[in-house]
Design a protein around this motif. Sequence first.
Motif, PDB file in Angstrom:
ATOM      1  N   GLU A 189       0.826  -1.202   0.000  1.00  0.00           N
ATOM      2  CA  GLU A 189       0.000   0.000   0.000  1.00  0.00           C
ATOM      3  C   GLU A 189       0.863   1.256   0.000  1.00  0.00           C
ATOM      4  O   GLU A 189       1.841   1.344   0.752  1.00  0.00           O
ATOM      5  CB  GLU A 189      -0.890  -0.005   1.245  1.00  0.00           C
ATOM      6  CG  GLU A 189      -1.804   1.196   1.373  1.00  0.00           C
ATOM      7  CD  GLU A 189      -2.570   1.183   2.681  1.00  0.00           C
ATOM      8  OE1 GLU A 189      -3.170   2.211   3.025  1.00  0.00           O
ATOM      9  OE2 GLU A 189      -2.553   0.147   3.358  1.00  0.00           O
ATOM     10  N   THR A 192       3.265   3.203   3.024  1.00  0.00           N
ATOM     11  CA  THR A 192       3.789   2.244   3.990  1.00  0.00           C
ATOM     12  C   THR A 192       5.223   1.899   3.612  1.00  0.00           C
ATOM     13  O   THR A 192       5.637   2.082   2.477  1.00  0.00           O
ATOM     14  CB  THR A 192       2.947   0.955   4.018  1.00  0.00           C
ATOM     15  OG1 THR A 192       2.929   0.393   2.692  1.00  0.00           O
ATOM     16  CG2 THR A 192       1.521   1.225   4.472  1.00  0.00           C
ATOM     17  N   GLU A 212       4.492  -4.526   9.320  1.00  0.00           N
ATOM     18  CA  GLU A 212       3.544  -3.433   9.112  1.00  0.00           C
ATOM     19  C   GLU A 212       2.729  -3.634   7.840  1.00  0.00           C
ATOM     20  O   GLU A 212       1.548  -3.264   7.791  1.00  0.00           O
ATOM     21  CB  GLU A 212       4.311  -2.106   9.043  1.00  0.00           C
ATOM     22  CG  GLU A 212       3.477  -0.892   8.661  1.00  0.00           C
ATOM     23  CD  GLU A 212       2.433  -0.499   9.690  1.00  0.00           C
ATOM     24  OE1 GLU A 212       1.599   0.375   9.375  1.00  0.00           O
ATOM     25  OE2 GLU A 212       2.440  -1.054  10.813  1.00  0.00           O
ATOM     26  N   CYS A 213       3.307  -4.235   6.818  1.00  0.00           N
ATOM     27  CA  CYS A 213       2.611  -4.419   5.542  1.00  0.00           C
ATOM     28  C   CYS A 213       1.797  -5.710   5.496  1.00  0.00           C
ATOM     29  O   CYS A 213       1.179  -6.012   4.466  1.00  0.00           O
ATOM     30  CB  CYS A 213       3.615  -4.391   4.398  1.00  0.00           C
ATOM     31  SG  CYS A 213       4.388  -2.775   4.164  1.00  0.00           S
ATOM     32  N   GLN A 218      -1.805  -4.382  10.393  1.00  0.00           N
ATOM     33  CA  GLN A 218      -2.986  -3.515  10.428  1.00  0.00           C
ATOM     34  C   GLN A 218      -3.663  -3.526  11.789  1.00  0.00           C
ATOM     35  O   GLN A 218      -4.515  -2.678  12.075  1.00  0.00           O
ATOM     36  CB  GLN A 218      -3.966  -3.927   9.329  1.00  0.00           C
ATOM     37  CG  GLN A 218      -3.344  -3.977   7.936  1.00  0.00           C
ATOM     38  CD  GLN A 218      -2.471  -2.771   7.634  1.00  0.00           C
ATOM     39  OE1 GLN A 218      -2.960  -1.653   7.624  1.00  0.00           O
ATOM     40  NE2 GLN A 218      -1.180  -2.999   7.387  1.00  0.00           N
ATOM     41  N   GLU A 219      -3.306  -4.488  12.626  1.00  0.00           N
ATOM     42  CA  GLU A 219      -3.873  -4.573  13.976  1.00  0.00           C
ATOM     43  C   GLU A 219      -3.059  -3.791  14.998  1.00  0.00           C
ATOM     44  O   GLU A 219      -3.481  -3.655  16.150  1.00  0.00           O
ATOM     45  CB  GLU A 219      -3.960  -6.044  14.419  1.00  0.00           C
ATOM     46  CG  GLU A 219      -4.727  -6.956  13.479  1.00  0.00           C
ATOM     47  CD  GLU A 219      -6.190  -6.575  13.342  1.00  0.00           C
ATOM     48  OE1 GLU A 219      -6.716  -5.879  14.242  1.00  0.00           O
ATOM     49  OE2 GLU A 219      -6.817  -6.959  12.336  1.00  0.00           O
TER      50      GLU A 219
END
Length: 412
Positions: A189, A192, A212-213, A218-219
Amino acid sequence: MPPTSPKLLSPHKGPRLIVYAQTFHDPAGNYHSLLPLLTNNTGITHVIVAAIHINEKPEDLTLNDHSPDDKRYDTLWSEVKWLQGSGVKVLGMLGGAAKGSYERLTGSEEKFEAYYQPLKALVQTHGLDGLDLDVEEEVPLSTPTRLIHRLRADFGADFLITMAPVATALIPDPKLEPHQRPPRPRLAEPGTPNPLHPTLPHLSGFSYPELECSPAGQEIAWYNTQFYCGWGDAGTTAWYDTIIAAGNWKPEKIVLGVVTNPGNGAGHVNIESLQRVCSELREKYQIVGKGFGGVMGWEYFNCGECDDDLVHVTGLELDNDTVQAGWVKALGMVLRTQEPEHLHRKKPDLGGITAEEIRQMVGGLPGPSVPWSDEKINGLVTIGFSRQEAVAALNATDGNVDLAAGFLFDHV
């Protein structure tokens, strides 16, 4: 008539103001109360209770050196309820410098369940709002990924999951030549970090950009990033700006982590300078996405207890009952007020950073304060490693040069 205090934002809006609490009693056994954070209107948003350790026997879970249900913690847990009742979120910190907790959560499902269930029970028993995962030991990416997904499944969407990497873990390694740098995956995305680009040396063993990706990333609500002990510098905005620009991390997910007292680790920044840095970061990033992620301080019990900070906080006339509350409130007046005084800066350009610019940016960063002598560092540099790698290895081995050398040969 005394001046009216500025109105503060509600706890769930604006930059976060976070303190860790690990030292709960003085040498005489007197409890360090957290309630002045409330009674002094400091602007605190989150308190992180440290440190939870998973030990050899699954049932021997401890908060520091004792069972979380030990009588010595009765006042702590009652104050946690007061904080939560006032809108402050209280998390527990898992891990830290004492290694072993994450190794025990690595491996088979049976092993994971045995060690995870007491941790789950602790969160449930004391009604914690989240967990801060401080991974300071080498484990595979599957270890935090499995734990993050399990916490989300067991505690729901409102449960806060944070992590505490050192600053270098979020900066791409600038030493890679252009032809060696991995291309950005099509599915990554925009905005990021590149999950394939290796970072500078750090403590956790896995890649934070890759985490992170991923769906697990995303949590993660935010990263309590350590800008001290040789891993970064909070005396200017340079290191923070580099993380955001070079790695394309969202600023709302990056919290500036500092030590609150020179005795808590190398790299202490006095409160007057820290106020200035925080003001600049809030002003700069409030027009980028959701704004500056905020500040965390390690740790609460002795924050502000040094000459420079005592003089400055006293001069601010904040009407605080304790030194600790005064230190936190001094930051609250910068971070948590409804209307910052200055909003005139140009929106920072965070796009279009070239590989060479990243290289120059990281290479030109001010050197962080480090807890090791030049003699120790140079001893490792002379055998072929960079200063950053030498500092990282000394941090990982508590300053033992021989162990640090072995660490470098094995891992770098």
